[in-house]
Scaffold this active site. Structure first.
Site, PDB file in Angstrom:
ATOM      1  N   ALA A 265      33.717  75.984  17.867  1.00 22.42           N
ATOM      2  CA  ALA A 265      33.476  75.739  16.369  1.00 22.42           C
ATOM      3  C   ALA A 265      34.614  75.216  15.708  1.00 22.42           C
ATOM      4  CB  ALA A 265      32.596  76.886  15.689  1.00 22.42           C
TER       5      ALA A 265
ATOM      6  N   GLY B 143      32.557  78.841  20.367  1.00 23.12           N
ATOM      7  CA  GLY B 143      31.426  78.094  20.507  1.00 23.12           C
ATOM      8  C   GLY B 143      31.332  77.222  21.586  1.00 23.12           C
TER       9      GLY B 143
ATOM     10  N   GLU C 200      29.926  79.496  24.231  1.00 21.94           N
ATOM     11  CA  GLU C 200      28.504  79.538  23.779  1.00 21.94           C
ATOM     12  C   GLU C 200      27.622  78.423  24.196  1.00 21.94           C
ATOM     13  OE1 GLU C 200      29.951  80.959  20.182  1.00 21.94           O
ATOM     14  OE2 GLU C 200      28.416  82.610  20.131  1.00 21.94           O
TER      15      GLU C 200
ATOM     16  N   GLU D 239      36.562  84.743  18.910  1.00 20.31           N
ATOM     17  CA  GLU D 239      36.177  84.901  17.364  1.00 20.31           C
ATOM     18  C   GLU D 239      36.648  85.928  16.793  1.00 20.31           C
ATOM     19  OE1 GLU D 239      34.241  83.981  19.848  1.00 20.31           O
ATOM     20  OE2 GLU D 239      32.944  82.309  19.436  1.00 20.31           O
TER      21      GLU D 239
HETATM   22  N1  CAA Z   1      38.818  74.143  15.330  1.00 19.83           N
HETATM   23  C1  CAA Z   1      39.511  73.249  14.537  1.00 19.83           C
HETATM   24  N2  CAA Z   1      40.987  72.903  15.064  1.00 19.83           N
HETATM   25  C2  CAA Z   1      41.347  73.632  16.181  1.00 19.83           C
HETATM   26  C3  CAA Z   1      40.461  74.656  16.803  1.00 19.83           C
HETATM   27  C4  CAA Z   1      39.257  74.913  16.293  1.00 19.83           C
HETATM   28  N3  CAA Z   1      38.222  75.612  16.880  1.00 19.83           N
HETATM   29  N4  CAA Z   1      41.325  74.893  17.890  1.00 19.83           N
HETATM   30  C5  CAA Z   1      42.399  74.276  17.675  1.00 19.83           C
HETATM   31  N5  CAA Z   1      42.241  73.462  16.783  1.00 19.83           N
HETATM   32  C6  CAA Z   1      43.589  72.836  16.217  1.00 19.83           C
HETATM   33  C7  CAA Z   1      44.809  73.407  15.715  1.00 19.83           C
HETATM   34  O1  CAA Z   1      44.653  73.812  14.440  1.00 19.83           O
HETATM   35  C8  CAA Z   1      45.812  72.389  16.021  1.00 19.83           C
HETATM   36  O2  CAA Z   1      45.943  71.424  14.980  1.00 19.83           O
HETATM   37  P1  CAA Z   1      47.274  70.731  14.486  1.00 19.83           P
HETATM   38  O3  CAA Z   1      47.801  69.914  15.704  1.00 19.83           O
HETATM   39  O4  CAA Z   1      46.663  69.846  13.389  1.00 19.83           O
HETATM   40  O5  CAA Z   1      47.854  71.851  14.111  1.00 19.83           O
HETATM   41  C9  CAA Z   1      45.353  71.809  17.348  1.00 19.83           C
HETATM   42  O6  CAA Z   1      43.816  71.996  17.364  1.00 19.83           O
HETATM   43  C10 CAA Z   1      46.164  72.155  18.612  1.00 19.83           C
HETATM   44  O7  CAA Z   1      46.006  73.467  18.666  1.00 19.83           O
HETATM   45  P2  CAA Z   1      46.989  74.467  19.065  1.00 19.83           P
HETATM   46  O8  CAA Z   1      48.422  73.978  18.469  1.00 19.83           O
HETATM   47  O9  CAA Z   1      46.786  75.682  18.922  1.00 19.83           O
HETATM   48  O10 CAA Z   1      47.133  73.987  20.697  1.00 19.83           O
HETATM   49  P3  CAA Z   1      47.497  74.782  22.100  1.00 19.83           P
HETATM   50  O11 CAA Z   1      47.410  73.862  22.904  1.00 19.83           O
HETATM   51  O12 CAA Z   1      48.692  75.744  21.679  1.00 19.83           O
HETATM   52  O13 CAA Z   1      46.337  75.862  22.001  1.00 19.83           O
HETATM   53  C11 CAA Z   1      43.646  76.455  22.161  1.00 19.83           C
HETATM   54  C12 CAA Z   1      44.882  75.253  22.440  1.00 19.83           C
HETATM   55  C13 CAA Z   1      44.037  77.485  23.288  1.00 19.83           C
HETATM   56  C14 CAA Z   1      42.470  75.763  22.008  1.00 19.83           C
HETATM   57  C15 CAA Z   1      44.130  77.099  20.734  1.00 19.83           C
HETATM   58  O14 CAA Z   1      44.227  76.028  19.458  1.00 19.83           O
HETATM   59  C16 CAA Z   1      42.961  78.038  20.075  1.00 19.83           C
HETATM   60  O15 CAA Z   1      42.934  79.198  20.618  1.00 19.83           O
HETATM   61  N6  CAA Z   1      42.266  77.708  19.348  1.00 19.83           N
HETATM   62  C17 CAA Z   1      41.305  78.649  18.738  1.00 19.83           C
HETATM   63  C18 CAA Z   1      40.012  78.853  19.726  1.00 19.83           C
HETATM   64  C19 CAA Z   1      39.051  79.733  18.650  1.00 19.83           C
HETATM   65  O16 CAA Z   1      39.455  80.562  17.992  1.00 19.83           O
HETATM   66  N7  CAA Z   1      37.709  79.495  18.917  1.00 19.83           N
HETATM   67  C20 CAA Z   1      36.582  80.019  18.416  1.00 19.83           C
HETATM   68  C21 CAA Z   1      36.240  79.162  17.088  1.00 19.83           C
HETATM   69  S1  CAA Z   1      35.274  80.155  16.192  1.00 19.83           S
HETATM   70  C22 CAA Z   1      33.696  79.885  16.632  1.00 19.83           C
HETATM   71  O17 CAA Z   1      33.486  79.090  17.903  1.00 19.83           O
HETATM   72  C23 CAA Z   1      32.600  80.673  16.099  1.00 19.83           C
HETATM   73  C24 CAA Z   1      31.293  80.724  16.847  1.00 19.83           C
HETATM   74  O18 CAA Z   1      31.200  81.438  17.636  1.00 19.83           O
HETATM   75  C25 CAA Z   1      30.316  79.755  16.435  1.00 19.83           C
END
Ligand code: CAA
Length: 703
Positions: free
Chosen positions: A62, A103, A106, A126
């Site tokens: 998400a 997500g 998912e 999450e």
């Molecule tokens: N939503 C929005 N922005 C996101 C994002 C997300 N899920 N995941 C990463 N980004 C953004 C970061 O904020 C960053 O933005 P900036 O460059 O503007 O700072 C950019 O993407 C790159 O992210 P990283 O600097 O973290 O890059 P990385 O290569 O080191 O890692 C990653 C990539 C492994 C995907 C890491 O970003 C990560 O773990 N992201 C979070 C994943 C997450 O928590 N997902 C669950 C979301 S909640 C959900 O999905 C709820 C549900 O069940 C419905």
């Protein structure tokens, strides 16, 4: 370019989607995916569908930026998208490379089939955002990999290699190359099977086989209750899984939705989401040109083989970077080398390191006794005694011996980096790298930018910090930088409350109950009270406007420096780190109160907490206004990673926002107005006063 590309391969529709950089599933992408799926459904030339990320990754889930706002519920939601997949009349295959997280996974689990590249990673992170997987993850994952495995995935939140699940129904195939080709093949086979009357496989239809559900869930619940006391998400994950296992998929999904909303609206998730973005924002430096090239750092030199110098060295050795450790005294140098080896040996004992790696790291360490032997290092960090005259000597020596272009860093925690830079003929190469003790463990690195620090020196420090796995926060030059400048006010407030009537243990207990790892007095005893005494003596001598800390000074005069001398604010017993209330200290406090004509009063824990935290917040506001910190979230990171501020409260600035700045300013003024209150101390900083009046916030977060 559109976020969804629709093409046909034989009789298979390939829906390639993108929302750079990580294909988070924001409203626009969800909308695009729904339209493409509906088109494929209606397309008579299509028998099956492949969903694939078009930019090397599937999806990071998400769009977290939507959370807490209306967009997250703007239709089509992820829930609508996944329900649509459940009802698709043609097979849908998720083709996963890069990551499928949250997500994203998912979405993949709602497809009929999943094919992954062996290098891909999947997970439901999450929980790290204080949430549960809210788009069917708590229901589909247990049905695909079993309850116990699913709980491990969801409660750890870690991204895991797809290889771990290659033999489970989570994946139809894990391939080394040609992901799209493999996914198309799976879609064709499934479409052919459908024509022979076979039903499409859906995760929701799988039966959960868990003979002893109650016992397993009871065990899981007990484990998380102690491990994640302040965090509601782990228990909610267990509840949602158990509910679905007992009552079926639809009821489970409804319960999951209810719990997701509850967590999303709570303060813990808001704090953790704030931290997620804070961690990423900290590396952005507004006035640093994007094309700034960091300098090449292959060889580091560290001056001073004491606890700090050894700790700093370990960071670089761990990252495979060679270290020259300089100490002018041979015995002290030998002790430093032994200390470093002992840290690695400790890791070997714990099974975190093998002997070969230990030796490889030690081989990167070169102990030296003369400045001339470090001249060709690309970066030198001094960790010598915290006294300007000593730093001056070190830097004039470094200016003489270091090669041109070498970065000269000081690990000072309070001294003026600009003054230190001015000792040299190359102030552009000088920077502060303030490590926190123990330097090989603490995550925080304050990168102190001097008035003349060159952009590429700053960029190098930020890049190196990532390499050695530190959380780097940029600070301007001021007394104590971000962290210690604030902590001075916090400690001073703790001492003020002791003057007024609280005991050190009452102060510590109250703030530890709030969630700090350690109260100000136990912290002082651990770090050494002589450090603060030393700083205070410098301040008293400079005539700067600081209140005399009668009790603290008296204890230091008595040699009560803390744990290292066996006594400080508390008494200590040999081999026992517990702090015991001290009758001697009580006597000193009593005497000081009498001399100052103070009648002690009882101070409630709530007042103790507010006064300590608001002392941090008010100084934080000044630091922000003076542009010492770039943003409020940087201040929060400093406190979360360097000072043991409770993570679930998001840091002092975020916490103040959650209380409403109006309320914070009002409480501060009330502290100033109470009998004996320090009205000057409790005058809200101009930025705080302005934001409070406007109904604003430091972090942009909701109150
Ligand atoms: N939503 C929005 N922005 C996101 C994002 C997300 N899920 N995941 C990463 N980004 C953004 C970061 O904020 C960053 O933005 P900036 O460059 O503007 O700072 C950019 O993407 C790159 O992210 P990283 O600097 O973290 O890059 P990385 O290569 O080191 O890692 C990653 C990539 C492994 C995907 C890491 O970003 C990560 O773990 N992201 C979070 C994943 C997450 O928590 N997902 C669950 C979301 S909640 C959900 O999905 C709820 C549900 O069940 C419905």
């Amino acid at each position: 370019m559109s976020n969804v590309d629709y093409s046909i391969r034989g009789r298979i529709a390939v829906i390639a989607f993108q929302a750079p950089p990580v294909n988070s599933l924001g409203f626009a992408l969800r909308d695009g995916l729904v339209s493409a799926l509906e088109r494929a459904s209606a397309d008579a030339a299509v028998d099956g569908i492949v969903l694939i990320g078009s930019n090397g990754t599937f999806s990071a889930g998400a769009d977290i930026r939507e959370f807490g706002g209306a967009a997250v519920r703007q239709g089509p939601t992820l829930w609508t998208l996944n329900s649509l997949l459940d009802s698709m009349p043609k097979p849908v295959v998720a083709a996963i490379e890069g990551v499928a997280l949250g997500g994203g996974l998912e979405l993949a689990m709602s497809c009929h089939h999943r094919v992954a590249l062996a290098t891909a990673r999947v997970g439901l992170p999450e929980v790290k955002l204080g949430l549960l997987p809210g788009a069917g993850g708590t229901q589909r994952l247990p049905r695909l990999i079993g309850i116990e495995n699913a709980l491990n995935v969801m409660l750890s939140g870690e991204p895991l290699s797809v290889g771990m699940f290659a033999k489970s129904p989570l994946f139809d195939a894990v391939v080394e190359t040609d992901l799209l080709g493999a996914a198309v093949k799976v879609a064709e086979t499934s479409a052919a099977a459908l024509k022979t009357g076979q039903a499409l496989p859906r995760a929701r239809d799988q039966r959960i086989r868990e003979p002893d559900l109650e016992a397993l869930m009871g065990f899981a619940r007990n484990t998380v209750k102690t491990a994640f006391k302040e965090y509601p998400a782990p228990l909610a994950i267990i509840d949602a899984v158990q509910f679905g296992a007992k009552n079926g998929f639809d009821a489970g999904q409804a319960e999951e939705g209810r719990l997701f909303k509850q967590l999303m609206d709570g303060t813990v998730s808001a704090s953790l989401r704030h931290i997620f973005f804070a961690e990423r924002a900290a590396s952005r430096i507004a006035d640093l040109p994007a094309d700034t090239k960091p300098r090449n750092v292959q060889q580091v030199a560290v001056i001073g083989a004491g606890t700090m110098g050894s700790g700093i060295s370990i960071n670089f050795l761990n990252a495979g970077i060679g270290v020259r450790l300089l100490e002018l005294n041979k015995e002290a140098l030998d002790r430093g080398v032994v200390r470093i080896r002992e840290v690695f040996e400790g890791q070997v004992k714990k099974g975190k390191l093998d002997v070969a790696k230990l030796e490889a790291r030690m081989a990167l360490l070169k102990p030296v006794l003369a400045y001339e032997d470090i001249g060709d290092a690309d970066l030198v960090i001094e960790a010598v005694f915290e006294e300007m005259s000593v730093k001056e000597q070190v830097f004039s020596k470094l200016d003489a011996v270091m090669k041109p272009g070498a970065i000269l860093a000081t690990n000072t925690s309070t001294l003026d980096v600009d003054h230190i830079a001015a000792i040299t003929q190359r102030p552009q190469d000088v920077i502060g790298l303030h490590f926190f003790s123990p330097a090989n463990i603490m995550k925080l690195l304050e990168v102190v930018r001097g008035a003349k620090t060159a952009p590429d020196v700053l960029a190098t420090a930020m890049t190196l910090a990532k390499k050695i796995k530190k959380t780097a926060v940029v600070s301007g030059v001021c007394d104590g930088f971000i962290g210690n400048r604030m902590v001075h006010q916090y400690v001073a407030q703790g001492m003020a409350m002791v003057d007024e009537g609280a005991s050190p243990e009452q102060v510590d207990k109250a703030i530890e109950k709030f969630g700090f790892a350690m109260g100000p007095f136990r912290m002082g005893d651990l770090a050494g009270n002589d450090i603060g005494w030393h700083i205070r003596k410098r301040q008293y001598a400079s005539g700067s406007h600081v209140k005399r800390q009668v009790v603290a000074d008296r204890l230091c005069e008595m040699g009560r420096f803390g744990q290292k001398t066996g006594s400080g604010w508390y008494d200590y017993k040999k081999g026992d780190r517990n702090a015991y209330p001290s009758p001697v200290v009580a006597g000193v406090i009593d005497e000081a109160r009498k001399a100052a004509g103070i009648t002690p009063r009882k101070i409630e824990p709530a007042e103790i907490v507010d006064r300590l935290v608001y002392a941090l917040v008010n100084e934080g506001a000044r630091i922000l206004e003076e542009k010492i910190a770039q943003r409020a979230s940087d201040i929060d990171l400093v406190y979360l990673t360097g000072y043991g501020f409770p993570i679930w409260r998001g840091g002092p600035m975020r916490y103040a926002d959650s209380q409403s700045l109006y309320e914070v300013a009002r409480r501060m003024r009330a502290f100033g107005a109470q009998p004996g209150g320090d009205a000057e101390f409790w005058t809200p900083a101009p930025l705080l006063a302005r934001l409070a009046a406007e109904g604003g916030s430091f972090t942009g977060g909701a109150a």
